[in-house]
Design a protein around this motif. Sequence first.
Motif: not given
Length: 569
Positions: A68-75
């Motif tokens: 999934e999109d990595q919200t905490y890692a730049g998206g």
Amino acid sequence: DSASRYDFVIVGGGTSGLVVANRLSEMKGFTVAVIEAGDSVLKNANVSAVTGYGQAFGTEIDWAYQTEDQTYAGGSKQIIRAGKAIGGTSTINGMSYTRAQKVQIDSWEQVGNEGWNWDNLSSYYKKSEKFQVPTSEQVARGADYYIAYHGEHGPLKVGWPQAMTNSSVLPQLDETFQQLGLPYNRDCNGGSMVGLTVHPNTVDSEANLRHDAARAYYWPYQHRPNLKIISNTSANKIIWESDSRNEAVAVGVEVTGVNGVETIYASKEVILSAGSLRSPMLLELSGIGNPGILGQFDIPVQVNISTVGENLQDQTNNGFSYEGNEFWLGSPTFSALPSADDIFGENAPTIASDVNSSLAEYAKRVSEYSNGAVEEANVLAAFQLQHDLIFKSQVPYAEIVLLPIGNSFSNEYWPLLPFSRGSVHINSTDGSQPPSINPNYFMFGQDLKAHADVARYIRKVFSTPPLRTIVGEEFAPGRKHVPENASDSIWEGWVKSKYRSNFHPVGTASMLPRDKGGVVDAELRVYGTKNVRVVDASVLPFQITGHLTSTLYAVAERASDLIKKRYIF
Ligand code: FDA
């Protein structure tokens, strides 16, 4: 029909599954089937070549899972590689053979998994291993060992590549790290990993081939009449006995293969070895998991275990590269494994207490992320243990793989024990659809900061002679992007823009007591079932500081003995 009836059905003919298949089929009079989505890669040069790391990526034998999109890692999304072949991920991995720190394995027993400690696992590391004593030429290039740590009669060949890197490199690295206080470790496989080491690989040194799970555990045994691999076939779900009362009883596995959809029957046990991103998904498709998630897909609940698919722990990987002032031939196997004290020096106690004071907040957030499926108190206990392993027991804090190749000297590194926790869950009721994978990379500032701290340490290493004298310009990250004395936020920005998965996902069907959030018990049996086990990276309750396969082979060897002792007296 008898052709599709076996005593044991193993789902996944990968690293762990082939060990179990091999050992169970040693019991004459019991039949074993392995269901494997992939095919034979015995003749695939992308697999067998010792210098072929990366060549199989993106080909038909790489599941190439997308997160999934990595919200905490730049998206953005990340790719997590995994092998789809007889031999599983061991057919595409980096072949490094490093185990774990003793205290880590002992912690499995401390949290309630009886019998899972270093001393017991040690005998299984050895049982799986066929250590190949290095030649005098390899010794001259740094191959080193204590024979007492190794097994010499197991199926898995462990040793050094035929062509090792120029003999000048190790003394230069050693002198450099000695100046920074990091000792030389002759053999990191005895339970004590910290130091600079020239680790062995899973290679057949004489034939100069990758030794994957299939070459080790399957091909030499393929003619056993009671062992059958059903390849190019995907498991969809477990089929249950209809009148299962207190315990769920598996009778077989529904698969989709060359004959379409059919059931492969198991009269004794079903063993899931489909890997940490897949076995929890098969549990959910079979009705074992969080009722809230199963309900979204109208899957009837066989056993309510809310933590199935939770506790996903992966690491994040990044790297530097330098121009080389020399030319290097051969395959390097150098790793530096510094502890927190090595990296932080006199600041270590301050950092330890900073991290400690964040743990309660971290645990709360992990529990919230799981909608309460993971209990806050359980995560907090796991985090405290992890904190103590890092700062009290001083297990390695990071691995830095040193790669002098041709005219460049690069490295890959990863902080070994991040706190971020994610999940893997079904996306649909169709077993052929990939799961929804969210490792939550850099969920906590501490995990990102760890990258910046290790990166600074690496730059210090490359600025220390004699290493400094054999490398030239820093190409990546480069001082233009990350200047000398760059702030945390500059380092962290670079990390987020360049990191990748370290491909070490574990923990998604953790072996723990049920009240601590476990999915399987200390015999790797799924709670609430009579005859379903998980044997693969899913069951590791905590991330380890070694590469995974050596430990997975050992775990699968021990699991096989636990299973066998129920059937042979
Ligand atoms: P593994 O993935 O081996 O096996 C699962 C099997 O199940 C696969 O064969 C798969 O096709 C099959 N399967 C999945 N779903 C199925 C379904 N529904 N039906 C039928 N079959 C199904 N480790 C190490 O020790 N040294 C290293 O250098 C590296 N380097 C490295 C590099 C890369 C690129 C990766 C991806 C990984 C590594 N690792 C590593 C990690 C290590 O290789 C990995 O953790 C283990 O091989 C995983 O073993 P498992 O048994 O858990 O699953």
